[in-house]
Motif scaffolding. Structure first.
Motif, PDB file in Angstrom:
ATOM      1  N   ALA A 131       0.824  -1.213   0.000  1.00  0.00           N
ATOM      2  CA  ALA A 131       0.000   0.000   0.000  1.00  0.00           C
ATOM      3  C   ALA A 131       0.858   1.262   0.000  1.00  0.00           C
ATOM      4  O   ALA A 131       0.511   2.260  -0.602  1.00  0.00           O
ATOM      5  N   HIS A 132       1.978   1.185   0.675  1.00  0.00           N
ATOM      6  CA  HIS A 132       2.854   2.359   0.754  1.00  0.00           C
ATOM      7  C   HIS A 132       4.274   1.957   0.418  1.00  0.00           C
ATOM      8  O   HIS A 132       5.131   1.856   1.278  1.00  0.00           O
ATOM      9  N   ALA A 133       4.458   1.667  -0.867  1.00  0.00           N
ATOM     10  CA  ALA A 133       5.747   1.136  -1.315  1.00  0.00           C
ATOM     11  C   ALA A 133       6.910   2.071  -1.009  1.00  0.00           C
ATOM     12  O   ALA A 133       8.017   1.629  -0.757  1.00  0.00           O
ATOM     13  N   GLU A 134       6.629   3.375  -0.996  1.00  0.00           N
ATOM     14  CA  GLU A 134       7.726   4.324  -0.793  1.00  0.00           C
ATOM     15  C   GLU A 134       8.338   4.189   0.607  1.00  0.00           C
ATOM     16  O   GLU A 134       9.483   4.519   0.832  1.00  0.00           O
ATOM     17  N   ASP A 135       7.542   3.649   1.524  1.00  0.00           N
ATOM     18  CA  ASP A 135       8.061   3.460   2.882  1.00  0.00           C
ATOM     19  C   ASP A 135       8.716   2.097   3.047  1.00  0.00           C
ATOM     20  O   ASP A 135       9.489   1.891   3.971  1.00  0.00           O
ATOM     21  N   GLY A 136       8.394   1.160   2.160  1.00  0.00           N
ATOM     22  CA  GLY A 136       8.970  -0.188   2.215  1.00  0.00           C
ATOM     23  C   GLY A 136       8.412  -0.996   3.377  1.00  0.00           C
ATOM     24  O   GLY A 136       7.640  -0.493   4.195  1.00  0.00           O
ATOM     25  N   ILE A 137       8.836  -2.297   3.422  1.00  0.00           N
ATOM     26  CA  ILE A 137       8.401  -3.166   4.515  1.00  0.00           C
ATOM     27  C   ILE A 137       9.256  -2.860   5.741  1.00  0.00           C
ATOM     28  O   ILE A 137      10.475  -2.738   5.622  1.00  0.00           O
ATOM     29  N   PRO A 138       8.614  -2.670   6.909  1.00  0.00           N
ATOM     30  CA  PRO A 138       9.420  -2.310   8.089  1.00  0.00           C
ATOM     31  C   PRO A 138      10.452  -3.373   8.426  1.00  0.00           C
ATOM     32  O   PRO A 138      10.198  -4.561   8.283  1.00  0.00           O
ATOM     33  N   LYS A 139      11.633  -2.911   8.848  1.00  0.00           N
ATOM     34  CA  LYS A 139      12.696  -3.836   9.224  1.00  0.00           C
ATOM     35  C   LYS A 139      12.337  -4.487  10.550  1.00  0.00           C
ATOM     36  O   LYS A 139      11.695  -3.842  11.391  1.00  0.00           O
ATOM     37  N   SER A 199      12.131  -2.617  14.008  1.00  0.00           N
ATOM     38  CA  SER A 199      12.140  -1.160  13.840  1.00  0.00           C
ATOM     39  C   SER A 199      10.755  -0.576  14.126  1.00  0.00           C
ATOM     40  O   SER A 199       9.747  -1.271  14.042  1.00  0.00           O
ATOM     41  N   GLU A 200      10.750   0.690  14.429  1.00  0.00           N
ATOM     42  CA  GLU A 200       9.478   1.392  14.659  1.00  0.00           C
ATOM     43  C   GLU A 200       8.833   1.670  13.308  1.00  0.00           C
ATOM     44  O   GLU A 200       9.525   1.907  12.318  1.00  0.00           O
ATOM     45  N   LEU A 201       7.488   1.670  13.265  1.00  0.00           N
ATOM     46  CA  LEU A 201       6.791   1.968  12.005  1.00  0.00           C
ATOM     47  C   LEU A 201       6.808   3.474  11.765  1.00  0.00           C
ATOM     48  O   LEU A 201       6.715   4.269  12.714  1.00  0.00           O
ATOM     49  N   THR A 202       6.914   3.840  10.473  1.00  0.00           N
ATOM     50  CA  THR A 202       6.832   5.263  10.123  1.00  0.00           C
ATOM     51  C   THR A 202       5.368   5.680  10.231  1.00  0.00           C
ATOM     52  O   THR A 202       4.467   4.818  10.206  1.00  0.00           O
ATOM     53  N   PRO A 203       5.098   6.945  10.296  1.00  0.00           N
ATOM     54  CA  PRO A 203       3.689   7.382  10.391  1.00  0.00           C
ATOM     55  C   PRO A 203       2.841   6.860   9.235  1.00  0.00           C
ATOM     56  O   PRO A 203       1.702   6.458   9.428  1.00  0.00           O
TER      57      PRO A 203
END
Lengths: 228, 125
Positions: free
Chosen positions: B17-25, B28-32
């Motif tokens: 859905a939000h490819a620009e953010d990628g899959i969280p490592k 790691s904390e999730l981006t907004p």
């Protein structure tokens, strides 16, 4: 009796060089070849298991044909040829019967399953062993019996080959090789060529050994006659 | 296994859905943006909501992934071991056979030479 100087060291040298080249080249070629999607890394065993099986079949067929010719012509050279190839069939059969179960363990989680291809190949290998044992311990006059065993083993080779089409087997079918990915062919055929060359070289040395054995036998008789 | 599949679906969908953010490592904390995407997904799927409420975190996802990776590594290592053992056995058999033949030939040659010498001596006497 004029005996030619043995040339076996040269044959051994060629065999050693070839074996060393194969020892290095074969894994490099095999590891570079792709793995089919339905297989795991253990599929690499294919590159020496299959050529070993082919070489075993060649050796058994040579043994059978030479045995048949010996029974027909009673020429000791055919008997010698059959003996030499029977021992090679035992060697390559041993390779097939060890690499096969190792691959089976990796892929099927079992070393052995009682299915047509495995059992028929085992039987042919056991016939080759029987041939060698009869020759080794059977005493004089066992040439004809061992020749019959050799023919019987050779007749069974087509049965091993078509066992995967005649019966339902877990072993991969014969169609694997004709439909092989082109990138896998060089490794397989190089390995097959190496095995065939090894077969020819070992065969030549075995024939020489058998001739030397016959000469030794004749010399023993000569010495005994002189002493009497 | 079912739980793990669900986890992977959540992460994959969020990533898609939000490819620009990628899959969280892992860990790691999730981006907004990722958080918002997950929130939307969770709201639209009652089953996912249950899973998230049960306390799924990115850290847990990472741990599950690491376990799977480790399992795969172990499997590959075992496969490699089988290939190497088979290769070793093959060459051991060939070399053993050739060495035995070589030794036998040397023994035969020595025996022939001895017998020939004996025969020569006997015929002279």
């Amino acid at each position: 009796m004029a005996e030619s100087k043995p040339k076996s060291p040269i044959v051994f040298l060629i065999a050693a060089v070839l074996a060393a080249a194969g020892f290095v080249a074969l894994p490099l070629m095999a590891f570079r070849a792709p793995i089919p999607q339905t297989m795991f890394f253990s599929q690499k065993i294919f590159y020496y298991h299959v050529p070993a099986a082919w070489t075993m079949f060649i050796a058994v067929i040579v043994c059978g044909v030479a045995s048949a010719l010996y029974l027909r012509k009673r020429d000791a050279r055919w008997d010698e040829a059959a003996q030499a190839s029977a021992m090679i069939a035992v060697l390559f059969g041993a390779i097939v019967m060890t690499t096969g179960p190792i691959w089976a363990k990796a892929h099927w989680s079992k070393y052995w399953i009682w299915e047509a291809r495995l059992v028929s190949a085992l039987l042919v290998w056991m016939m080759a062993i029987a041939y060698v044992l009869v020759r080794r311990y059977g005493g004089p006059g066992m040439e004809r019996l061992s020749a019959a065993i050799g023919i019987f083993a050779a007749v069974n080779v087509p049965l091993v080959y078509w066992s995967t089409t005649i019966w339902r087997t877990q072993h991969p079918p014969n169609s694997v090789v004709p439909t092989l990915d082109n990138r896998m062919r060089p490794a397989l055929y190089t390995s097959a060529l190496l095995f065939v060359i090894l077969f020819v070289l070992i065969y030549a040395v075995r024939r020489r050994l058998l001739r030397a054995e016959a000469r030794l036998h004749a010399l023993h008789i000569g010495v005994e006659d002189q002493e009497d | 296994m079912k739980r793990l599949s669900m986890l992977l679906v959540v992460v994959a969908l969020a990533g898609a859905a939000h490819a620009e953010d990628g899959i969280p490592k892992p860990g790691s904390e999730l981006t907004p943006t990722q958080r918002r995407a997950l929130q939307l997904l969770v709201e639209s799927d009652p089953q996912l909501r249950k899973q998230v409420e049960a306390g799924i975190t990115a850290e847990q996802i990472g741990r599950e992934r690491a376990v799977m990776q480790e399992e795969q590594n172990q499997f590959f290592a075992s496969q490699k071991r089988f290939v190497l053992i088979a290769y070793g056995v093959m060459w051991a058999l060939v070399v053993g056979f050739v060495v035995l033949m070589f030794l036998r030939q040397r023994k035969q040659e020595a025996e022939i030479a001895g017998l020939e010498a004996r025969l020569k001596a006997l015929s002279k006497s």
